[in-house]
Motif scaffolding. Structure first.
Motif, PDB file in Angstrom:
ATOM      1  N   GLU A  86       0.650  -1.412  -0.031  1.00 39.08           N
ATOM      2  CA  GLU A  86      -0.127   0.041  -0.247  1.00 39.08           C
ATOM      3  C   GLU A  86       0.645   1.270  -0.072  1.00 39.08           C
ATOM      4  N   LEU A  87       1.730   1.267   0.749  1.00 45.04           N
ATOM      5  CA  LEU A  87       3.070   2.508   0.822  1.00 45.04           C
ATOM      6  C   LEU A  87       3.557   2.601  -0.461  1.00 45.04           C
ATOM      7  N   MET A  88       3.776   1.705  -1.228  1.00 46.70           N
ATOM      8  CA  MET A  88       4.450   1.724  -2.573  1.00 46.70           C
ATOM      9  C   MET A  88       3.584   2.442  -3.736  1.00 46.70           C
ATOM     10  N   LEU A  89       2.201   1.778  -3.430  1.00 41.98           N
ATOM     11  CA  LEU A  89       1.337   2.264  -4.574  1.00 41.98           C
ATOM     12  C   LEU A  89       0.834   3.618  -4.267  1.00 41.98           C
ATOM     13  N   ALA A  90       0.740   4.213  -2.981  1.00 39.26           N
ATOM     14  CA  ALA A  90       0.681   5.457  -2.775  1.00 39.26           C
ATOM     15  C   ALA A  90       1.555   6.402  -3.214  1.00 39.26           C
ATOM     16  N   ILE A  91       2.812   6.081  -2.982  1.00 46.56           N
ATOM     17  CA  ILE A  91       3.872   6.787  -3.367  1.00 46.56           C
ATOM     18  C   ILE A  91       3.916   7.146  -4.727  1.00 46.56           C
ATOM     19  N   LYS A  92       3.521   5.943  -5.494  1.00 46.44           N
ATOM     20  CA  LYS A  92       3.633   6.059  -7.067  1.00 46.44           C
ATOM     21  C   LYS A  92       2.682   6.885  -7.742  1.00 46.44           C
ATOM     22  N   ASP A  93       1.452   6.899  -7.117  1.00 44.64           N
ATOM     23  CA  ASP A  93       0.250   7.546  -7.481  1.00 44.64           C
ATOM     24  C   ASP A  93       0.669   8.989  -7.143  1.00 44.64           C
ATOM     25  N   GLU A  94       1.051   9.352  -6.128  1.00 45.61           N
ATOM     26  CA  GLU A  94       1.386  10.882  -5.584  1.00 45.61           C
ATOM     27  C   GLU A  94       2.280  11.338  -6.674  1.00 45.61           C
ATOM     28  N   THR A 154       2.213  16.106 -14.782  1.00 51.94           N
ATOM     29  CA  THR A 154       1.704  17.567 -15.104  1.00 51.94           C
ATOM     30  C   THR A 154       3.057  18.294 -15.102  1.00 51.94           C
ATOM     31  N   SER A 155       4.049  18.183 -14.555  1.00 48.53           N
ATOM     32  CA  SER A 155       5.069  19.074 -14.395  1.00 48.53           C
ATOM     33  C   SER A 155       6.266  18.509 -15.164  1.00 48.53           C
ATOM     34  N   LEU A 156       6.566  17.215 -15.371  1.00 48.67           N
ATOM     35  CA  LEU A 156       7.910  17.022 -15.883  1.00 48.67           C
ATOM     36  C   LEU A 156       7.567  16.240 -17.454  1.00 48.67           C
ATOM     37  N   GLY A 157       6.121  15.700 -17.556  1.00 46.73           N
ATOM     38  CA  GLY A 157       5.821  14.942 -18.931  1.00 46.73           C
ATOM     39  C   GLY A 157       6.493  13.409 -18.538  1.00 46.73           C
ATOM     40  N   ILE A 158       6.710  13.016 -17.180  1.00 43.88           N
ATOM     41  CA  ILE A 158       7.156  11.604 -16.829  1.00 43.88           C
ATOM     42  C   ILE A 158       6.008  10.684 -16.435  1.00 43.88           C
ATOM     43  N   GLU A 159       6.302   9.651 -16.687  1.00 44.44           N
ATOM     44  CA  GLU A 159       5.324   8.387 -16.032  1.00 44.44           C
ATOM     45  C   GLU A 159       6.150   7.653 -15.059  1.00 44.44           C
ATOM     46  N   VAL A 160       5.947   7.703 -14.062  1.00 38.39           N
ATOM     47  CA  VAL A 160       6.560   6.589 -12.721  1.00 38.39           C
ATOM     48  C   VAL A 160       5.986   5.576 -12.985  1.00 38.39           C
ATOM     49  N   ASP A 165       6.877   2.433 -11.607  1.00 37.25           N
ATOM     50  CA  ASP A 165       6.989   1.558 -10.318  1.00 37.25           C
ATOM     51  C   ASP A 165       8.054   2.361  -9.111  1.00 37.25           C
ATOM     52  N   VAL A 166       7.762   2.192  -8.123  1.00 38.95           N
ATOM     53  CA  VAL A 166       8.782   2.575  -6.962  1.00 38.95           C
ATOM     54  C   VAL A 166       8.758   1.422  -6.145  1.00 38.95           C
ATOM     55  N   ARG A 167      10.046   1.256  -5.603  1.00 39.43           N
ATOM     56  CA  ARG A 167      10.129   0.207  -4.518  1.00 39.43           C
ATOM     57  C   ARG A 167      11.247   0.484  -3.576  1.00 39.43           C
ATOM     58  N   VAL A 168      11.120   0.120  -2.502  1.00 40.04           N
ATOM     59  CA  VAL A 168      12.130  -0.062  -1.151  1.00 40.04           C
ATOM     60  C   VAL A 168      13.042  -1.138  -1.291  1.00 40.04           C
ATOM     61  N   LYS A 169      14.144  -1.057  -1.491  1.00 41.34           N
ATOM     62  CA  LYS A 169      15.140  -2.103  -1.611  1.00 41.34           C
ATOM     63  C   LYS A 169      15.418  -2.308  -0.083  1.00 41.34           C
ATOM     64  N   ARG A 170      15.707  -1.592   0.911  1.00 42.15           N
ATOM     65  CA  ARG A 170      16.177  -1.870   2.246  1.00 42.15           C
ATOM     66  C   ARG A 170      15.776  -0.945   3.174  1.00 42.15           C
ATOM     67  N   ILE A 171      15.516  -1.153   4.122  1.00 44.01           N
ATOM     68  CA  ILE A 171      14.942  -0.384   5.600  1.00 44.01           C
ATOM     69  C   ILE A 171      16.066  -0.868   6.667  1.00 44.01           C
ATOM     70  N   ASP A 172      16.709   0.328   7.135  1.00 42.69           N
ATOM     71  CA  ASP A 172      17.923  -0.108   8.079  1.00 42.69           C
ATOM     72  C   ASP A 172      17.438   0.806   9.212  1.00 42.69           C
ATOM     73  N   LEU A 173      17.719   0.423  10.348  1.00 39.54           N
ATOM     74  CA  LEU A 173      17.964   1.296  11.771  1.00 39.54           C
ATOM     75  C   LEU A 173      19.273   1.744  11.913  1.00 39.54           C
ATOM     76  N   PRO A 174      19.390   3.249  12.117  1.00 35.18           N
ATOM     77  CA  PRO A 174      20.583   3.572  12.687  1.00 35.18           C
ATOM     78  C   PRO A 174      21.189   2.790  13.778  1.00 35.18           C
ATOM     79  N   VAL A 175      22.526   2.743  13.576  1.00 38.95           N
ATOM     80  CA  VAL A 175      23.198   2.017  14.716  1.00 38.95           C
ATOM     81  C   VAL A 175      22.949   2.147  16.010  1.00 38.95           C
ATOM     82  N   GLU A 176      22.924   3.551  16.351  1.00 42.60           N
ATOM     83  CA  GLU A 176      22.689   3.764  17.794  1.00 42.60           C
ATOM     84  C   GLU A 176      21.195   3.450  18.253  1.00 42.60           C
TER      85      GLU A 176
END
Length: 297
Positions: A142-150, A157-163, A165-176
């Motif tokens: 749902e997150l990826m679909l919402a980002i792609k739609d937005e 309208t602004s760039l003449g580009i079609e996105v 697909d958008v994907r997240v490869k990795r989500i890491d927590l900071p070391v601390e």
């Protein structure tokens, strides 16, 4: 070389130069715009061979295939104000060539930069509405679909580009913060495992108790049936003995005496002190027992 030949050579060269600047080809995988004195005169060229005014018109061609934008990892906050390192990428292609050229001046790097900034903004907006669990596993699609739609609302309208697909490869927590988070996750998993073990032991006890109860019931039924069959057998045997005795009581007494002799003298060292005139030796002296009866008389 004569003057006429030189002029013909020069004329041929001019024709080749003019032809080379008048004809161009747009390949199947390309998108292009035609410019006249720096302004767009044809915003969407068809594939194939085209003719233009030499030295007046120019052509800009772009790759019309799907391209990949690999955005750098960025720190982003979730709704719980937890910082995560998000590494993402996007698939995009040119949809409106005229709009794309006007917005980016035909520079692919500029288009990548603008799209990367927009992706980063949308990631921040969407992550700010969700928890860490939701962005990691609960609502990833749902997150990826919402980002792609937005993104498409802006880029179309602004760039003449079609996105595409958008994907997240990795989500890491900071070391601390990764250490405490991992410890908490491990504690939660251990608690869940303990609960499952306790439930399993409870179910095992219930199952064993039920099995023991059923086993006792089956043993009781088997003992009851065995005793019933044994009693019926004893009754049949007693009835058989009674019938046999009634048919020939003397023969029955003889057989019982033989059985008594066999049991009594089974071992060679067995010794008995009995009166010879006893009824026990009745059939020792006569097969029909008459001698023993005479002795008793």
């Amino acid at each position: 070389m004569s003057t006429k030949s030189l002029m013909a050579l020069v004329g041929g060269l001019l024709i080749v130069i003019v032809a080379a600047n008048s004809l161009y080809i747009v390949n199947e995988f390309e998108r292009g715009v035609e410019l006249r004195l720096g302004r767009v005169s044809n915003g969407d060229l068809d594939r194939g061979l085209h003719v233009k005014f030499p030295f007046v018109d120019s052509v800009k061609k772009f790759d019309g295939r799907i391209m990949t934008l690999d955005a750098p990892a960025e720190p982003i906050l979730t709704v719980e104000k937890k910082t995560v390192e998000v590494d993402s990428y996007a698939k995009w292609r040119i949809l409106d060539v005229k709009k794309f050229y006007t917005a980016t001046n035909g520079e692919i790097d500029r288009a990548r930069s603008l799209l990367s900034q927009r992706i980063n903004e949308e990631l921040r907006n969407q992550f700010a509405l969700r928890s860490l669990h939701e962005v990691v596993s609960g609502q990833r699609d749902e997150l990826m679909l919402a980002i792609k739609d937005e993104l498409n609302k802006f880029s179309d309208t602004s760039l003449g580009i079609e996105v595409v697909d958008v994907r997240v490869k990795r989500i890491d927590l900071p070391v601390e913060v990764s250490g405490p988070v991992f410890e908490r996750m491990r504690a939660e998993r251990e608690l869940e495992a303990a609960q499952h073990r306790a439930e399993g032991e409870k179910m095992a006890k219930i199952t064993r108790a039920d099995a023991d109860r059923k086993a006792r019931v089956e043993r009781a039924k088997a003992y009851r049936d065995a005793e019933k069959i044994k009693g019926e057998g004893d009754a049949i045997a007693a009835d058989t003995y009674a019938k046999a005795y009634n048919q020939d009581s003397e023969f029955y007494a003889f057989v019982r005496s033989l059985e008594a002799y066999r049991a009594t003298f089974a071992q060679k060292q067995d010794v008995m002190l009995v009166d010879p005139a006893s009824d026990f030796f009745r059939y020792f002296k006569s097969a029909n027992g008459d001698a023993a009866k005479g002795v008793q008389k």
